[in-house]
Write a protein that holds these residues in place. Structure first.
Motif, PDB file in Angstrom:
ATOM      1  N   GLN A  79       0.748  -1.062   0.024  1.00  0.00           N
ATOM      2  CA  GLN A  79       0.018  -0.034  -0.107  1.00  0.00           C
ATOM      3  C   GLN A  79       0.862   1.214   0.136  1.00  0.00           C
ATOM      4  O   GLN A  79       1.909   1.313   0.674  1.00  0.00           O
ATOM      5  CB  GLN A  79      -0.961  -0.140   1.295  1.00  0.00           C
ATOM      6  CG  GLN A  79      -1.802  -1.212   1.426  1.00  0.00           C
ATOM      7  CD  GLN A  79      -2.800  -1.070   2.473  1.00  0.00           C
ATOM      8  OE1 GLN A  79      -3.510  -0.579   2.794  1.00  0.00           O
ATOM      9  NE2 GLN A  79      -2.652  -2.350   3.370  1.00  0.00           N
ATOM     10  N   ARG A  80       0.496   1.927  -0.972  1.00  0.00           N
ATOM     11  CA  ARG A  80       1.444   3.507  -1.074  1.00  0.00           C
ATOM     12  C   ARG A  80       0.945   4.585  -0.428  1.00  0.00           C
ATOM     13  O   ARG A  80      -0.109   4.793  -0.590  1.00  0.00           O
ATOM     14  CB  ARG A  80       1.886   3.519  -2.713  1.00  0.00           C
ATOM     15  CG  ARG A  80       2.138   2.305  -3.357  1.00  0.00           C
ATOM     16  CD  ARG A  80       2.333   2.624  -4.859  1.00  0.00           C
ATOM     17  NE  ARG A  80       2.816   1.488  -5.366  1.00  0.00           N
ATOM     18  CZ  ARG A  80       3.737   1.352  -6.553  1.00  0.00           C
ATOM     19  NH1 ARG A  80       4.034   2.253  -7.140  1.00  0.00           N
ATOM     20  NH2 ARG A  80       3.895   0.210  -7.321  1.00  0.00           N
ATOM     21  N   LEU A  81       1.678   5.346   0.085  1.00  0.00           N
ATOM     22  CA  LEU A  81       1.603   6.527   0.848  1.00  0.00           C
ATOM     23  C   LEU A  81       2.778   7.497   0.825  1.00  0.00           C
ATOM     24  O   LEU A  81       3.841   7.150   0.298  1.00  0.00           O
ATOM     25  CB  LEU A  81       1.580   6.233   2.353  1.00  0.00           C
ATOM     26  CG  LEU A  81       0.380   5.403   2.728  1.00  0.00           C
ATOM     27  CD1 LEU A  81       0.387   5.148   4.317  1.00  0.00           C
ATOM     28  CD2 LEU A  81      -0.906   6.331   2.750  1.00  0.00           C
ATOM     29  N   PRO A  82       2.518   8.802   0.533  1.00  0.00           N
ATOM     30  CA  PRO A  82       3.251   9.878   0.452  1.00  0.00           C
ATOM     31  C   PRO A  82       4.051   9.896   1.690  1.00  0.00           C
ATOM     32  O   PRO A  82       3.401  10.084   2.933  1.00  0.00           O
ATOM     33  CB  PRO A  82       2.733  11.168  -0.114  1.00  0.00           C
ATOM     34  CG  PRO A  82       1.241  10.891   0.486  1.00  0.00           C
ATOM     35  CD  PRO A  82       1.086   9.375   0.615  1.00  0.00           C
ATOM     36  N   GLN A  83       5.642  10.154   1.651  1.00  0.00           N
ATOM     37  CA  GLN A  83       6.148  10.681   2.833  1.00  0.00           C
ATOM     38  C   GLN A  83       5.980  12.154   3.213  1.00  0.00           C
ATOM     39  O   GLN A  83       5.823  12.876   2.227  1.00  0.00           O
ATOM     40  CB  GLN A  83       7.863  10.399   2.738  1.00  0.00           C
ATOM     41  CG  GLN A  83       8.273   9.231   2.476  1.00  0.00           C
ATOM     42  CD  GLN A  83       9.800   9.121   2.425  1.00  0.00           C
ATOM     43  OE1 GLN A  83      10.484  10.073   2.867  1.00  0.00           O
ATOM     44  NE2 GLN A  83      10.370   7.958   1.901  1.00  0.00           N
ATOM     45  N   PRO A  84       5.690  12.322   4.517  1.00  0.00           N
ATOM     46  CA  PRO A  84       5.406  13.581   4.931  1.00  0.00           C
ATOM     47  C   PRO A  84       6.458  14.641   4.882  1.00  0.00           C
ATOM     48  O   PRO A  84       7.864  14.355   4.773  1.00  0.00           O
ATOM     49  CB  PRO A  84       4.879  13.569   6.192  1.00  0.00           C
ATOM     50  CG  PRO A  84       5.480  12.307   6.733  1.00  0.00           C
ATOM     51  CD  PRO A  84       5.722  11.509   5.602  1.00  0.00           C
ATOM     52  N   ALA A  85       6.422  16.103   5.107  1.00  0.00           N
ATOM     53  CA  ALA A  85       7.453  16.739   5.007  1.00  0.00           C
ATOM     54  C   ALA A  85       8.256  16.672   6.504  1.00  0.00           C
ATOM     55  O   ALA A  85       7.685  16.166   7.262  1.00  0.00           O
ATOM     56  CB  ALA A  85       6.783  18.175   4.699  1.00  0.00           C
ATOM     57  N   GLY A  86       9.406  17.234   6.662  1.00  0.00           N
ATOM     58  CA  GLY A  86      10.044  16.947   7.951  1.00  0.00           C
ATOM     59  C   GLY A  86      11.073  16.215   7.923  1.00  0.00           C
ATOM     60  O   GLY A  86      11.498  15.735   6.718  1.00  0.00           O
ATOM     61  N   ASP A  87      12.211  16.256   8.683  1.00  0.00           N
ATOM     62  CA  ASP A  87      13.415  15.336   8.783  1.00  0.00           C
ATOM     63  C   ASP A  87      12.903  13.818   8.739  1.00  0.00           C
ATOM     64  O   ASP A  87      11.740  13.439   9.063  1.00  0.00           O
ATOM     65  CB  ASP A  87      14.300  15.955   9.727  1.00  0.00           C
ATOM     66  CG  ASP A  87      13.868  15.545  11.181  1.00  0.00           C
ATOM     67  OD1 ASP A  87      12.771  14.774  11.424  1.00  0.00           O
ATOM     68  OD2 ASP A  87      14.426  15.918  12.228  1.00  0.00           O
ATOM     69  N   LEU A  88      14.012  13.271   8.782  1.00  0.00           N
ATOM     70  CA  LEU A  88      13.803  11.444   8.736  1.00  0.00           C
ATOM     71  C   LEU A  88      13.357  10.916   9.794  1.00  0.00           C
ATOM     72  O   LEU A  88      12.213  10.109   9.746  1.00  0.00           O
ATOM     73  CB  LEU A  88      14.980  10.902   8.320  1.00  0.00           C
ATOM     74  CG  LEU A  88      15.384   9.580   8.318  1.00  0.00           C
ATOM     75  CD1 LEU A  88      14.243   9.032   7.316  1.00  0.00           C
ATOM     76  CD2 LEU A  88      16.732   8.698   8.182  1.00  0.00           C
ATOM     77  N   GLY A  89      13.572  11.760  10.912  1.00  0.00           N
ATOM     78  CA  GLY A  89      12.990  11.188  12.241  1.00  0.00           C
ATOM     79  C   GLY A  89      11.273  11.569  12.280  1.00  0.00           C
ATOM     80  O   GLY A  89      10.730  10.552  12.506  1.00  0.00           O
ATOM     81  N   HIS A  90      11.129  12.720  11.890  1.00  0.00           N
ATOM     82  CA  HIS A  90       9.564  13.087  11.775  1.00  0.00           C
ATOM     83  C   HIS A  90       8.811  11.951  11.014  1.00  0.00           C
ATOM     84  O   HIS A  90       7.764  11.647  11.267  1.00  0.00           O
ATOM     85  CB  HIS A  90       9.419  14.399  11.237  1.00  0.00           C
ATOM     86  CG  HIS A  90       8.060  14.746  11.154  1.00  0.00           C
ATOM     87  ND1 HIS A  90       7.153  14.962  12.209  1.00  0.00           N
ATOM     88  CD2 HIS A  90       7.161  14.995  10.054  1.00  0.00           C
ATOM     89  CE1 HIS A  90       5.829  15.244  11.825  1.00  0.00           C
ATOM     90  NE2 HIS A  90       5.891  15.204  10.389  1.00  0.00           N
ATOM     91  N   ARG A  91       9.409  11.895   9.751  1.00  0.00           N
ATOM     92  CA  ARG A  91       8.750  10.669   8.584  1.00  0.00           C
ATOM     93  C   ARG A  91       8.851   9.484   9.443  1.00  0.00           C
ATOM     94  O   ARG A  91       7.624   8.719   9.148  1.00  0.00           O
ATOM     95  CB  ARG A  91       9.613  10.889   7.499  1.00  0.00           C
ATOM     96  CG  ARG A  91       9.609  12.309   6.694  1.00  0.00           C
ATOM     97  CD  ARG A  91      10.127  12.101   5.425  1.00  0.00           C
ATOM     98  NE  ARG A  91      11.548  12.564   5.456  1.00  0.00           N
ATOM     99  CZ  ARG A  91      12.661  11.969   4.842  1.00  0.00           C
ATOM    100  NH1 ARG A  91      12.442  10.972   4.072  1.00  0.00           N
ATOM    101  NH2 ARG A  91      13.709  12.482   5.192  1.00  0.00           N
TER     102      ARG A  91
END
Length: 208
Positions: A79-91
């Protein structure tokens, strides 16, 4: 009369669509964007292969892609989703939180940079989460190629210098302060730079 608790194991993969000049930029600085794109396609294919047979629910979190991106990669069963904005930790924290909100009882996150990753490593990670709070796959560069947990601990994703040699040590120090039981998987090498690629090629020749 005892009742069995159902288990929902999730796999989260962070990836990009193949796109010239947009993938493996640190590697491209040493070998050029065309070779970096070729290597990235090889790493994607490897990640797809080692995760294909896992009997888990799979999520593909994709970074934003440009007009030149190849969107035809066969991520079957994801299932595909877009990564949110922010640094790697937030994502990563967002991806774990989403998995648990969708009913996961254990979740493992990986990227697409580790040619040494095997299906057995992933199976070992899920098995470890039945008796441990946290499982971490250490990378030779001081980071990690895999992280698994049964609930979100936000501190693990905060105040980290991502893509540096301190990430693993800082994460383990946070886990110790939280009193978490941690299982470490075998150390593996990511391919992020030209030196990493050269080391991988030496390993491939030795194994062939």
């Amino acid at each position: 009369m005892s009742t069995l608790t159902s288990q929902q194991e999730d796999l989260v993969v962070f990836a990009r669509y193949p796109e010239l000049g947009k993938v493996k930029t640190r590697l491209a600085a040493g070998v050029g964007p065309e070779r970096a794109l070729q290597v990235y396609r090889e790493l994607l294919a490897h990640t797809q292969a080692v995760t294909k047979q896992l009997p888990v629910r799979k999520w593909l979190w994709l970074a934003e892609a440009g007009l030149g991106a190849d969107r035809s990669d066969p991520w079957v069963g994801y299932q595909r989703l877009p990564q949110p904005a922010g640094d790697l930790g937030h994502r990563m924290q967002s991806a774990f939180a989403h998995a648990f909100a969708e009913g996961a009882t254990a979740a493992v996150i990986i990227g697409t940079d580790c040619p040494g990753l095997t299906t057995e490593h992933l199976q070992e990670a899920y098995a470890a989460l039945r008796t441990h709070d946290l499982v971490l796959g250490p990378a030779t560069d001081g980071g990690y190629y895999l992280l698994g947990m049964k609930q979100v601990w936000p501190v693990l994703f905060q105040n980290k210098q991502w893509s540096t040699a301190s990430v693993r040590a800082d994460t383990l120090a946070d886990a110790q302060r939280l009193g978490l039981q941690v299982r470490l998987l075998p150390e593996l090498q990511d391919v992020d730079t030209a030196d990493d690629l050269a080391a991988w090629q030496v390993t491939q020749k030795a194994e062939s």
